[in-house]
Design a protein around this motif. Structure first.
Motif, mmCIF file in Angstrom:
data_model
loop_
_atom_site.group_PDB
_atom_site.id
_atom_site.type_symbol
_atom_site.label_atom_id
_atom_site.label_comp_id
_atom_site.label_asym_id
_atom_site.label_seq_id
_atom_site.Cartn_x
_atom_site.Cartn_y
_atom_site.Cartn_z
ATOM 1 N N THR A 226 130.611 26.996 -14.004
ATOM 2 C CA THR A 226 130.394 26.178 -12.616
ATOM 3 C C THR A 226 130.555 27.580 -11.374
ATOM 4 O O THR A 226 129.468 27.540 -10.588
ATOM 5 C CB THR A 226 132.073 25.773 -11.542
ATOM 6 O OG1 THR A 226 132.178 24.977 -13.240
ATOM 7 C CG2 THR A 226 131.546 24.896 -10.725
ATOM 8 N N THR A 227 131.316 28.598 -11.509
ATOM 9 C CA THR A 227 130.266 30.327 -10.548
ATOM 10 C C THR A 227 129.208 29.960 -10.663
ATOM 11 O O THR A 227 128.045 30.334 -9.688
ATOM 12 C CB THR A 227 131.287 31.403 -11.007
ATOM 13 O OG1 THR A 227 132.606 30.922 -10.605
ATOM 14 C CG2 THR A 227 131.336 31.906 -10.175
ATOM 15 N N GLY A 228 128.330 30.391 -12.257
ATOM 16 C CA GLY A 228 127.116 30.950 -11.944
ATOM 17 C C GLY A 228 125.838 29.408 -11.547
ATOM 18 O O GLY A 228 124.996 29.901 -10.876
ATOM 19 N N LEU A 229 126.428 28.768 -11.655
ATOM 20 C CA LEU A 229 125.744 27.195 -10.784
ATOM 21 C C LEU A 229 125.801 27.372 -9.977
ATOM 22 O O LEU A 229 124.681 27.758 -9.199
ATOM 23 C CB LEU A 229 126.158 25.759 -11.123
ATOM 24 C CG LEU A 229 125.423 24.645 -10.808
ATOM 25 C CD1 LEU A 229 124.156 24.592 -12.121
ATOM 26 C CD2 LEU A 229 126.576 23.567 -10.752
ATOM 27 N N TYR A 230 126.889 27.993 -8.729
ATOM 28 C CA TYR A 230 126.231 28.128 -7.806
ATOM 29 C C TYR A 230 126.375 28.696 -7.345
ATOM 30 O O TYR A 230 125.359 28.574 -5.954
ATOM 31 C CB TYR A 230 127.879 28.319 -6.844
ATOM 32 C CG TYR A 230 128.441 28.626 -6.068
ATOM 33 C CD1 TYR A 230 128.171 28.346 -4.331
ATOM 34 C CD2 TYR A 230 128.754 30.031 -5.287
ATOM 35 C CE1 TYR A 230 128.134 28.806 -2.834
ATOM 36 C CE2 TYR A 230 128.728 30.560 -4.096
ATOM 37 C CZ TYR A 230 128.343 29.650 -3.051
ATOM 38 O OH TYR A 230 128.239 30.426 -2.044
ATOM 39 N N LEU B 149 125.350 20.807 -2.741
ATOM 40 C CA LEU B 149 126.030 21.280 -3.867
ATOM 41 C C LEU B 149 127.547 21.144 -3.804
ATOM 42 O O LEU B 149 127.897 21.232 -4.820
ATOM 43 C CB LEU B 149 125.829 22.543 -2.957
ATOM 44 C CG LEU B 149 125.975 23.779 -3.960
ATOM 45 C CD1 LEU B 149 124.928 23.201 -5.796
ATOM 46 C CD2 LEU B 149 125.770 24.624 -3.478
ATOM 47 N N THR B 150 128.296 20.722 -2.766
ATOM 48 C CA THR B 150 129.470 20.573 -3.056
ATOM 49 C C THR B 150 130.135 19.512 -3.924
ATOM 50 O O THR B 150 130.624 19.788 -5.065
ATOM 51 C CB THR B 150 130.847 20.566 -1.466
ATOM 52 O OG1 THR B 150 129.990 21.973 -0.147
ATOM 53 C CG2 THR B 150 132.265 20.566 -1.598
ATOM 54 N N LEU B 151 129.880 18.395 -3.557
ATOM 55 C CA LEU B 151 129.538 17.779 -4.653
ATOM 56 C C LEU B 151 129.303 17.384 -6.177
ATOM 57 O O LEU B 151 130.277 17.375 -7.321
ATOM 58 C CB LEU B 151 129.073 16.042 -4.010
ATOM 59 C CG LEU B 151 129.365 15.754 -2.536
ATOM 60 C CD1 LEU B 151 128.694 14.889 -2.042
ATOM 61 C CD2 LEU B 151 130.768 14.955 -2.615
ATOM 62 N N LEU B 152 128.426 18.724 -6.292
ATOM 63 C CA LEU B 152 127.420 18.363 -6.877
ATOM 64 C C LEU B 152 128.953 19.342 -8.035
ATOM 65 O O LEU B 152 128.747 19.354 -9.627
ATOM 66 C CB LEU B 152 126.218 18.830 -7.195
ATOM 67 C CG LEU B 152 125.750 19.995 -8.642
ATOM 68 C CD1 LEU B 152 124.770 18.803 -9.446
ATOM 69 C CD2 LEU B 152 124.533 20.392 -8.775
ATOM 70 N N ILE C 242 123.050 34.288 -13.303
ATOM 71 C CA ILE C 242 122.223 34.101 -14.992
ATOM 72 C C ILE C 242 123.067 34.502 -16.215
ATOM 73 O O ILE C 242 123.268 34.249 -16.524
ATOM 74 C CB ILE C 242 121.099 34.317 -15.036
ATOM 75 C CG1 ILE C 242 120.004 33.163 -14.268
ATOM 76 C CG2 ILE C 242 120.421 34.334 -16.270
ATOM 77 C CD1 ILE C 242 118.479 34.026 -14.228
ATOM 78 N N LEU C 243 123.546 35.696 -15.752
ATOM 79 C CA LEU C 243 124.693 35.963 -16.666
ATOM 80 C C LEU C 243 126.116 35.471 -16.640
ATOM 81 O O LEU C 243 126.572 35.829 -17.845
ATOM 82 C CB LEU C 243 125.050 37.677 -15.373
ATOM 83 C CG LEU C 243 123.869 38.646 -16.017
ATOM 84 C CD1 LEU C 243 124.646 40.004 -14.824
ATOM 85 C CD2 LEU C 243 123.716 39.198 -16.789
ATOM 86 N N PHE C 244 126.723 34.691 -15.658
ATOM 87 C CA PHE C 244 127.430 33.992 -15.893
ATOM 88 C C PHE C 244 127.292 32.859 -16.807
ATOM 89 O O PHE C 244 128.363 32.211 -17.312
ATOM 90 C CB PHE C 244 127.455 33.084 -14.557
ATOM 91 C CG PHE C 244 129.151 34.131 -13.563
ATOM 92 C CD1 PHE C 244 130.221 34.377 -14.258
ATOM 93 C CD2 PHE C 244 128.850 35.067 -12.698
ATOM 94 C CE1 PHE C 244 131.370 34.815 -13.529
ATOM 95 C CE2 PHE C 244 130.184 35.380 -11.926
ATOM 96 C CZ PHE C 244 131.399 36.107 -12.153
#
Lengths: 256, 95
Positions: free
Chosen positions: A195-199, A178-181, A239-241
Motif C-alpha cells: 500500500t505504501t509503494g502504491l501511494y 486515491l484514499t478510497l483506492l 517501486i522499491l517498496f
C-alpha cells in the motif's frame, strides 16, 4: 479567494483550518485502517502524533538550514521570521516519517505495517490541504478557459480577470479518490509495504503530471520543476517498496 | 511511579502554557515547543502504563488532551501554505 476567515476580531488562515480538518479526518480514518493489522487505537494515534511532531520539527529545521544565510545577514528580523512563519514541506515530510519511525522503534513495533495504515490517512489530509491552497489562492493553474475554469477576484494572489486551470482542486479530487483506492488495496493486500509503494508511485506520478498545469512561481531544477524532480525520487522509492526491497532491509537490519 | 507523577505535572503545565501562548501571535512558536514536549511526556506515561500495567492518573490524561489542543491551535495560527513556501525553499537549496 478566502485566505482568512474573520471570527469576531480574529483572522484565522483558511489553510490552517482545512489543514486541521484534514488532520482530524486522517486520525479518524487511522482508527479504522489500524484494524487491518490489529494495531491498537492508542498506538495508531500516538504514531500519528509523533509523525506530526516530527513533521513540524523537520519543516522548521529545514527552513532554518535553507534560510540560514538570510537569517545571519539580518539577525534583527531573524527571531520574528522564525517565530511567525517559514516551513519547508519536504522537511516536514521527512521529519514526519522519521518521527513515526522513531515511535515504532522505541516501542518495538513493526514500522512497515504502521506506514501501510498511515498512507490512506496522509492522502486524505493532503486532499483537505489542497482545498486550503485553493482558498488561499496559491498553487494556481495555467490560463485556461474550459469547463471548471477558476476566475479569482481582483486583489487575490493569483492573476485576476482570466480563467485558470483548477490545479489545486484536480489534485484534491485525485487524492480523495486515491484514499478510497488505498483503503481497498490495504484490506485486500497481504503484502506489508505494498500500500505504501502504491501511494508513493500514484501520488508521485499524478504530482509530476499536475505540475505541467500549474503556473505559480516555483523553483526549477534543469527543465523540471523542483516538485517534479522530487516526484521522480518518490516514484523510485515506491517501486522499491513494490519490489519489497525496503521491507527486506528492514527485516534484516532494523527490526528488533 | 514518582517520575511519572512529575512528568504528568510537567505535561499539564506545558499544555496550559501552550494554550495561553495562542493569544499572542509571536508566542505561538513557544506554544508549539511546549505542546510538543508536553505531548511526549504524556505519551511516555500512557505507554508506560500500558507496558507496566498501571492506570495513568487524571493529570496525565488532562495533559495529553491540553497538549493536543494546544498543538492544534498553535499550528492553525502558524501554518501558512507550507507546500508553496516549501517549494521555494527547496529550490533555493538546490540552486
Amino acid at each position: 479567494m478566502y485566505p482568512v476567515i474573520h471570527f469576531f476580531n480574529y483572522s484565522i488562515p483558511t489553510f490552517g483550518v482545512l489543514f486541521l480538518l484534514g488532520t482530524g479526518a486522517a486520525f479518524l480514518l487511522g482508527v479504522q485502517t489500524a484494524r487491518k493489522y490489529s494495531i491498537s487505537t492508542m498506538d495508531a494515534m500516538f504514531f500519528g502524533l509523533f509523525g506530526i511532531i516530527g513533521g513540524i520539527s523537520g519543516a522548521k529545521l529545514l527552513y532554518i538550514i535553507v534560510d540560514l544565510p538570510n537569517l545571519i545577514a539580518s539577525p534583527e528580523t531573524a527571531l520574528i521570521r522564525l517565530a511567525t512563519g517559514g516551513a519547508v514541506f519536504y522537511g516536514g515530510l521527512i521529519g514526519g516519517i522519521l518521527g513515526g519511525y522513531f515511535y515504532t522503534h522505541i516501542y518495538h513495533l513493526d514500522s512497515i505495517q504502521f506506514f501501510d495504515i498511515a498512507v490512506p490517512c496522509l492522502a486524505l489530509a493532503q486532499a483537505f490541504g489542497r482545498i486550503g491552497c485553493f482558498f488561499n489562492g496559491c498553487c494556481y493553474g495555467i490560463p485556461y478557459e474550459g469547463p471548471g475554469a477558476v476566475h479569482y477576484p481582483v486583489g487575490a494572489y493569483p492573476p485576476s480577470g482570466i480563467g485558470l486551470f483548477p490545479a489545486q482542486l484536480s489534485e484534491s479530487a485525485f487524492l480523495f479518490g486515491l484514499t478510497l483506492l488505498l483503503m481497498a488495496v490495504l484490506w485486500r493486500s497481504d503484502t506489508p509495504g505494498f500500500t505504501t509503494g502504491l501511494y508513493l508511485i500514484t501520488s508521485g506520478l499524478f504530482r509530476f503530471i499536475n505540475e505541467f498545469f500549474r503556473a505559480d512561481p516555483r523553483g526549477a531544477i534543469g527543465f523540471l520543476s523542483t516538485s517534479q524532480f522530487i516526484s521522480l525520487l518518490i516514484i523510485g522509492l515506491g517501486i522499491l517498496f513494490i519490489l519489497k526491497i525496503p521491507q527486506q532491509l528492514y527485516e534484516k537490519h532494523l527490526k528488533q | 511511579m514518582e517520575q511519572y507523577n512529575n512528568k504528568a505535572i510537567a505535561s499539564l503545565v506545558l499544555g496550559i502554557v501552550s494554550l495561553v501562548s495562542i493569544v499572542w501571535s509571536y508566542f505561538t512558536i513557544i506554544g508549539i515547543i511546549c505542546a510538543i514536549v508536553g505531548l511526549i511526556f504524556a505519551i511516555q506515561i500512557r505507554k508506560a502504563g500500558e507496558l507496566e500495567g498501571f492506570k495513568p492518573n487524571s493529570m496525565a490524561t488532562a495533559g495529553l488532551v491540553l497538549n493536543i489542543i494546544g498543538l492544534a491551535l498553535c499550528a492553525i495560527v502558524l501554518i501558512a501554505c507550507v507546500a508553496c513556501v516549501g517549494l521555494l525553499g527547496t529550490a533555493a537549496m538546490f540552486s
